[in-house]
Design a protein around this motif. Sequence first.
Motif, PDB file in Angstrom:
ATOM      1  N   PRO A  74     -24.618 -27.576   3.460  1.00 56.07           N
ATOM      2  CA  PRO A  74     -23.360 -28.135   3.981  1.00 56.07           C
ATOM      3  C   PRO A  74     -22.120 -27.353   3.564  1.00 56.07           C
ATOM      4  N   GLN A  75     -22.074 -26.873   2.321  1.00 61.30           N
ATOM      5  CA  GLN A  75     -20.878 -26.179   1.838  1.00 61.30           C
ATOM      6  C   GLN A  75     -20.705 -24.803   2.466  1.00 61.30           C
ATOM      7  N   GLU A  76     -21.754 -24.278   3.126  1.00 60.77           N
ATOM      8  CA  GLU A  76     -21.669 -22.941   3.704  1.00 60.77           C
ATOM      9  C   GLU A  76     -21.566 -22.958   5.235  1.00 60.77           C
ATOM     10  N   ARG A  77     -21.597 -24.140   5.813  1.00 60.79           N
ATOM     11  CA  ARG A  77     -21.739 -24.213   7.268  1.00 60.79           C
ATOM     12  C   ARG A  77     -20.550 -23.631   8.016  1.00 60.79           C
ATOM     13  N   MET A  78     -19.352 -23.687   7.454  1.00 62.71           N
ATOM     14  CA  MET A  78     -18.193 -23.123   8.140  1.00 62.71           C
ATOM     15  C   MET A  78     -17.424 -22.140   7.267  1.00 62.71           C
ATOM     16  N   SER A  79     -17.905 -21.894   6.082  1.00 67.00           N
ATOM     17  CA  SER A  79     -17.179 -21.006   5.183  1.00 67.00           C
ATOM     18  C   SER A  79     -17.177 -19.574   5.709  1.00 67.00           C
ATOM     19  N   ARG A  80     -15.971 -19.051   6.001  1.00 63.47           N
ATOM     20  CA  ARG A  80     -15.783 -17.669   6.450  1.00 63.47           C
ATOM     21  C   ARG A  80     -16.591 -17.367   7.721  1.00 63.47           C
ATOM     22  N   LEU A  81     -16.822 -18.400   8.524  1.00 65.14           N
ATOM     23  CA  LEU A  81     -17.640 -18.242   9.729  1.00 65.14           C
ATOM     24  C   LEU A  81     -16.751 -17.948  10.938  1.00 65.14           C
ATOM     25  N   SER A  82     -17.109 -16.915  11.699  1.00 65.05           N
ATOM     26  CA  SER A  82     -16.409 -16.573  12.935  1.00 65.05           C
ATOM     27  C   SER A  82     -17.355 -16.770  14.118  1.00 65.05           C
ATOM     28  N   VAL A  83     -16.787 -17.197  15.246  1.00 59.48           N
ATOM     29  CA  VAL A  83     -17.609 -17.561  16.408  1.00 59.48           C
ATOM     30  C   VAL A  83     -17.030 -16.941  17.678  1.00 59.48           C
ATOM     31  N   LEU A  84     -17.933 -16.406  18.506  1.00 60.69           N
ATOM     32  CA  LEU A  84     -17.614 -15.977  19.871  1.00 60.69           C
ATOM     33  C   LEU A  84     -18.539 -16.735  20.813  1.00 60.69           C
ATOM     34  N   ALA A  85     -18.018 -17.215  21.930  1.00 61.71           N
ATOM     35  CA  ALA A  85     -18.861 -17.906  22.908  1.00 61.71           C
ATOM     36  C   ALA A  85     -18.300 -17.692  24.303  1.00 61.71           C
ATOM     37  N   ALA A  86     -19.191 -17.468  25.264  1.00 65.64           N
ATOM     38  CA  ALA A  86     -18.787 -17.260  26.659  1.00 65.64           C
ATOM     39  C   ALA A  86     -19.812 -17.904  27.580  1.00 65.64           C
ATOM     40  N   GLY A  87     -19.356 -18.330  28.759  1.00 63.84           N
ATOM     41  CA  GLY A  87     -20.221 -19.043  29.692  1.00 63.84           C
ATOM     42  C   GLY A  87     -21.093 -18.139  30.538  1.00 63.84           C
ATOM     43  N   THR A 106     -14.405 -10.312  11.063  1.00 65.53           N
ATOM     44  CA  THR A 106     -13.244 -10.669  11.874  1.00 65.53           C
ATOM     45  C   THR A 106     -13.440 -10.143  13.291  1.00 65.53           C
ATOM     46  N   PHE A 107     -13.471 -11.067  14.248  1.00 67.25           N
ATOM     47  CA  PHE A 107     -13.621 -10.681  15.644  1.00 67.25           C
ATOM     48  C   PHE A 107     -12.238 -10.441  16.271  1.00 67.25           C
ATOM     49  N   HIS A 108     -12.205  -9.562  17.271  1.00 69.54           N
ATOM     50  CA  HIS A 108     -10.977  -9.266  18.003  1.00 69.54           C
ATOM     51  C   HIS A 108     -11.226  -9.464  19.497  1.00 69.54           C
ATOM     52  N   GLN A 109     -10.171  -9.343  20.282  1.00 69.21           N
ATOM     53  CA  GLN A 109     -10.288  -9.543  21.722  1.00 69.21           C
ATOM     54  C   GLN A 109     -11.316  -8.596  22.335  1.00 69.21           C
ATOM     55  N   ALA A 110     -11.428  -7.400  21.801  1.00 64.86           N
ATOM     56  CA  ALA A 110     -12.417  -6.449  22.320  1.00 64.86           C
ATOM     57  C   ALA A 110     -13.839  -6.973  22.146  1.00 64.86           C
ATOM     58  N   HIS A 111     -14.073  -7.676  21.033  1.00 66.19           N
ATOM     59  CA  HIS A 111     -15.400  -8.259  20.819  1.00 66.19           C
ATOM     60  C   HIS A 111     -15.670  -9.358  21.852  1.00 66.19           C
ATOM     61  N   LEU A 112     -14.650 -10.189  22.119  1.00 72.10           N
ATOM     62  CA  LEU A 112     -14.817 -11.242  23.109  1.00 72.10           C
ATOM     63  C   LEU A 112     -15.033 -10.646  24.499  1.00 72.10           C
ATOM     64  N   ASP A 113     -14.299  -9.589  24.821  1.00 71.05           N
ATOM     65  CA  ASP A 113     -14.495  -8.921  26.117  1.00 71.05           C
ATOM     66  C   ASP A 113     -15.919  -8.395  26.241  1.00 71.05           C
ATOM     67  N   PHE A 114     -16.448  -7.878  25.148  1.00 68.36           N
ATOM     68  CA  PHE A 114     -17.824  -7.362  25.160  1.00 68.36           C
ATOM     69  C   PHE A 114     -18.821  -8.493  25.422  1.00 68.36           C
ATOM     70  N   VAL A 115     -18.658  -9.619  24.712  1.00 68.59           N
ATOM     71  CA  VAL A 115     -19.576 -10.756  24.879  1.00 68.59           C
ATOM     72  C   VAL A 115     -19.455 -11.324  26.292  1.00 68.59           C
ATOM     73  N   THR A 116     -18.231 -11.413  26.807  1.00 70.39           N
ATOM     74  CA  THR A 116     -18.035 -11.902  28.175  1.00 70.39           C
ATOM     75  C   THR A 116     -18.715 -10.972  29.179  1.00 70.39           C
ATOM     76  N   GLY A 117     -18.652  -9.673  28.928  1.00 75.77           N
ATOM     77  CA  GLY A 117     -19.331  -8.708  29.792  1.00 75.77           C
ATOM     78  C   GLY A 117     -20.841  -8.858  29.740  1.00 75.77           C
ATOM     79  N   VAL A 118     -21.367  -9.092  28.540  1.00 84.27           N
ATOM     80  CA  VAL A 118     -22.809  -9.331  28.400  1.00 84.27           C
ATOM     81  C   VAL A 118     -23.211 -10.581  29.172  1.00 84.27           C
ATOM     82  N   ALA A 119     -22.391 -11.628  29.093  1.00 84.96           N
ATOM     83  CA  ALA A 119     -22.671 -12.867  29.825  1.00 84.96           C
ATOM     84  C   ALA A 119     -22.743 -12.608  31.324  1.00 84.96           C
ATOM     85  N   GLN A 120     -21.848 -11.790  31.827  1.00 86.00           N
ATOM     86  CA  GLN A 120     -21.858 -11.462  33.255  1.00 86.00           C
ATOM     87  C   GLN A 120     -23.117 -10.690  33.634  1.00 86.00           C
ATOM     88  N   HIS A 121     -23.576  -9.802  32.765  1.00 85.66           N
ATOM     89  CA  HIS A 121     -24.801  -9.040  33.043  1.00 85.66           C
ATOM     90  C   HIS A 121     -26.031  -9.955  33.011  1.00 85.66           C
TER      91      HIS A 121
END
Length: 309
Positions: A74-87, A106-121
């Motif tokens: 429980p104490q580690e479930r959100m500690s320093r956790l970063s998340v990217l998600a796309a439909g 640390t994620f940046h917009q470029a990482h989100l763009d990459f994940v969104t592109g993977v989702a489209q593929h």
Amino acid sequence: ILSADYVDILFEYADGLHIAVSSKEEEVGRLVPIGEGESISGQVLSTNEPVLVNDLETNPRLAEQYFPRAEMPPQERMSRLSVLAAGLTLDQQMIGVINVEATDVTFHQAHLDFVTGVAQHISMAITHAALFDEDKFRTETDGLLFGSLPGGSDSVMRDVLEHIVNALDSLSFVRTDAAEILFADSPEADSLTVAYSTNNADIGVRVDMESSICGEAFRQRETVVMQRRADRSDVYRPVFPDMKCEMAIPIFYGGNERFPLGVLNLESRQENAFSTVGQALAERFTRRVVNHVAMTKLRADINAELQDQ
């Protein structure tokens, strides 16, 4: 690229999002809830808006929605956790989510763009896989319809309809334990007749429109899914006694006129068996094969009329 701890591909079912593919094998099959505020992936599914959040603990709204992994203390479930998600989409319909989680990253917009592109593929891959199967189906079915000798219409009809069911079952995400194709004598008919079934004893049986899932789909001109047998036991006529889930897809012919021919009925021994992507692919497949279904029914009707004469 992402230095992620988890990368998951989830698809929507009636009871939530199921992890279909994961970087951690033990995560496959895990259920993530999609109710309001119950998960970040559920939020992405309902809004079709991607999510980028660093250090989840600093974002109270998303932290409250995070659905933890069971093995995390429980104490580690959100500690320093970063998340990217796309439909994930199919024919502009939301069918699932790609979810990425990483600790001390640390994620940046470029990482989100990459994940969104993977989702489209991924969405494109699902579409192209279905198209490939459908093209193969057409070639083989034309051989059955036009390569047969005159007469023997019932045998040709069974062969073609069986081929349709087998081809549909070969599609990923569409897993059935039983299937039937039912025809109506007319759009105003009171019953549907089973023209093909994986249960031979059902062929020729008439199914009442007013007291069946298939009749409901035919009359409403839209797919009807019964995910749990107990929910609709009053109108459920299983192909085999142990079936628990049913999806009835109306079969239409003729552009804007949308003349109803019958119903493709799919069943499973598992509850909540049909995913959103499975339904979308089955509906797409049904639209693509309607000409062959219509030709099969026409040939059978002409043969029956000639026999009557």
